[in-house]
Write an enzyme that holds these catalytic residues in place. Structure first.
Site, PDB file in Angstrom:
ATOM      1  N   SER A 255     -39.634  21.514  26.426  1.00 45.95           N
ATOM      2  CA  SER A 255     -39.310  20.162  25.966  1.00 45.95           C
ATOM      3  C   SER A 255     -40.543  19.273  26.024  1.00 45.95           C
ATOM      4  O   SER A 255     -41.502  19.566  26.751  1.00 45.95           O
ATOM      5  CB  SER A 255     -38.207  19.541  26.827  1.00 45.95           C
ATOM      6  OG  SER A 255     -37.005  20.262  26.728  1.00 45.95           O
ATOM      7  N   SER A 293     -35.899  23.561  22.827  1.00 43.98           N
ATOM      8  CA  SER A 293     -36.858  22.500  23.139  1.00 43.98           C
ATOM      9  C   SER A 293     -36.228  21.137  22.891  1.00 43.98           C
ATOM     10  O   SER A 293     -35.729  20.858  21.803  1.00 43.98           O
ATOM     11  CB  SER A 293     -38.116  22.653  22.274  1.00 43.98           C
ATOM     12  OG  SER A 293     -39.128  21.778  22.707  1.00 43.98           O
ATOM     13  N   ASP A 295     -37.051  17.638  22.166  1.00 41.50           N
ATOM     14  CA  ASP A 295     -38.222  16.889  21.683  1.00 41.50           C
ATOM     15  C   ASP A 295     -37.789  15.493  21.257  1.00 41.50           C
ATOM     16  O   ASP A 295     -37.162  15.316  20.206  1.00 41.50           O
ATOM     17  CB  ASP A 295     -38.864  17.632  20.509  1.00 41.50           C
ATOM     18  CG  ASP A 295     -39.202  19.076  20.859  1.00 41.50           C
ATOM     19  OD1 ASP A 295     -39.636  19.310  21.994  1.00 41.50           O
ATOM     20  OD2 ASP A 295     -39.027  19.949  20.003  1.00 41.50           O
TER      21      ASP A 295
END
Length: 377
Positions: A255, A293, A295
């Site tokens: 992340s 992830s 983001d």
């Protein structure tokens, strides 16, 4: 060993460790065409302050808190326009439905570890409501972001304390920002090496408005690292999908939290447009924003022209036109890219929770950069 003593010992040894590290520009890596501000940090945006507390205890606790304050006043009473862009939504970002609905920020932004989000939020609420002019407040929307540092940190212990949050908020400063394995970046990993906190800024030339854009990142993501086009990850044999032919599991998950500040007078609509461009800076470093992830980009403007008093019956603001946004877009891409590189290059090797994550070797990095013509031979 208590957390306080562990933090003290880390601070004592930090100068020797940091002397071995370097920011991107010290290595000859200067993304883009615009110049950075005085500190090359998010704090180059006037009024913005950053506070960090690093928590290291025994063999297992490697985490912390990073606080970003848009101005020195009461954010609940004197709010700033803000926006969110989601690159990939695998995360636990608290407080963003109201931020998106109203287009404003009424608390500092905290970054910490995944399972500490709610403890950090509770501590910030308690701290903010204790202020003398907040005694009648019955609703407040705090914003807390995270990345998962469970590899190096005993994340299930949820070690972030109310005292750590309070210190990060009250000790925030507007000077240089510590980078690498500090604060919310203490236990994070990026591109297989030690990640962490990184920051950078850009100041636009006068003909483009003279505005400042600052970025701070908490890097904890994967991919195939490249530095100004040089395939560093492949050359150093550290990259996602490297074991694809033999069943390797590394697919670049992780992340990144990105906070963008600017003194350009922008509405929440154009702040969202600005936030979305930060993801282009992430991609330049070699990320593909994988499935696992989280983001996120949070952007806010500190400009007096767009401030929002909590009890104002109507808003009357002056903002720059859409046609003036392109230079800001370029600046945020550059600053995000450099902030990520700073988070990697300044990070130190960390051992915790039964694992060791090495810092990217700067000597080998220099060789790759020279070989690919990024820096002079």
């Amino acid at each position: 060993m208590t957390i306080l003593r562990a933090v003290f010992l880390l601070a004592v040894s930090a100068p020797a460790l940091l002397a071995q590290r370097a920011r991107a520009r010290e290595l000859g890596v200067a993304p883009g065409v615009f110049a950075p501000g005085r500190h090359n940090a998010i704090t180059d945006v006037a009024g913005v302050r950053v506070g960090q507390v690093t928590l290291t205890q025994g063999d297992n606790v490697r985490t912390g808190v990073t606080a970003i304050l848009p101005h020195a006043g009461n954010l609940y009473r004197d709010r700033v326009p803000a926006a969110l862009h989601v690159g990939n939504g695998f995360g636990k970002l608290l407080g963003v439905t109201q931020l998106r609905e109203l287009g404003e920020l009424e608390s500092p932004i905290l970054l910490t570890c995944t399972l500490c989000v709610w403890k950090a939020a509770d501590a910030m609420v308690e701290h903010l409501l204790a202020a003398p002019d907040m005694q009648q407040v019955r609703s407040i929307n705090v914003v807390v972001g995270e990345t998962n540092d469970g590899g190096l940190n005993d994340i299930r212990a949820r070690p972030v304390t109310a005292d750590a949050v309070r210190r990060a908020l009250t000790e925030a400063t507007d000077g240089p920002v510590a980078e690498g394995s500090v604060g919310a970046g203490t236990g994070t990993v990026a591109f297989g090496w030690k990640g962490g906190i990184g920051t950078s800024s850009r100041v636009l030339p006068t003909r483009f408005g003279g505005y400042t854009i600052g970025v701070l990142v908490q890097s904890n993501f994967g991919g195939i690292l490249q530095v100004l086009g040089a395939p560093v990850g492949r050359e150093l044999d550290q990259y996602a999908f490297r074991g694809a032919s033999n069943g390797g599991a590394d697919d670049g998950d992780g992340s990144i939290m990105i906070v963008v500040a600017t003194d350009a007078p922008l509405s929440d609509r154009n702040l969202e447009r600005l936030a979305s461009r930060a993801m282009l800076g992430v991609s330049r470093t070699g990320s593909s924003a994988s499935n696992g992830s989280g983001d996120y980009v949070l952007a806010f403007s500190t400009a007096a022209e767009v401030r929002r008093a909590w009890d104002a019956p109507r808003l009357s603001t002056t903002e720059i036109a859409n046609e003036q946004m392109s230079a800001l877009f370029q600046a945020v891409v550059e600053a995000t890219e450099e902030a990520i590189l700073n988070s990697l290059f300044m990070a130190t090797t960390v051992t915790g929770n039964g694992r060791t994550i090495e810092a990217i070797p700067l000597d080998r990095l220099r060789e790759v950069l020279r070989r690919y013509g990024v820096t002079p031979p």
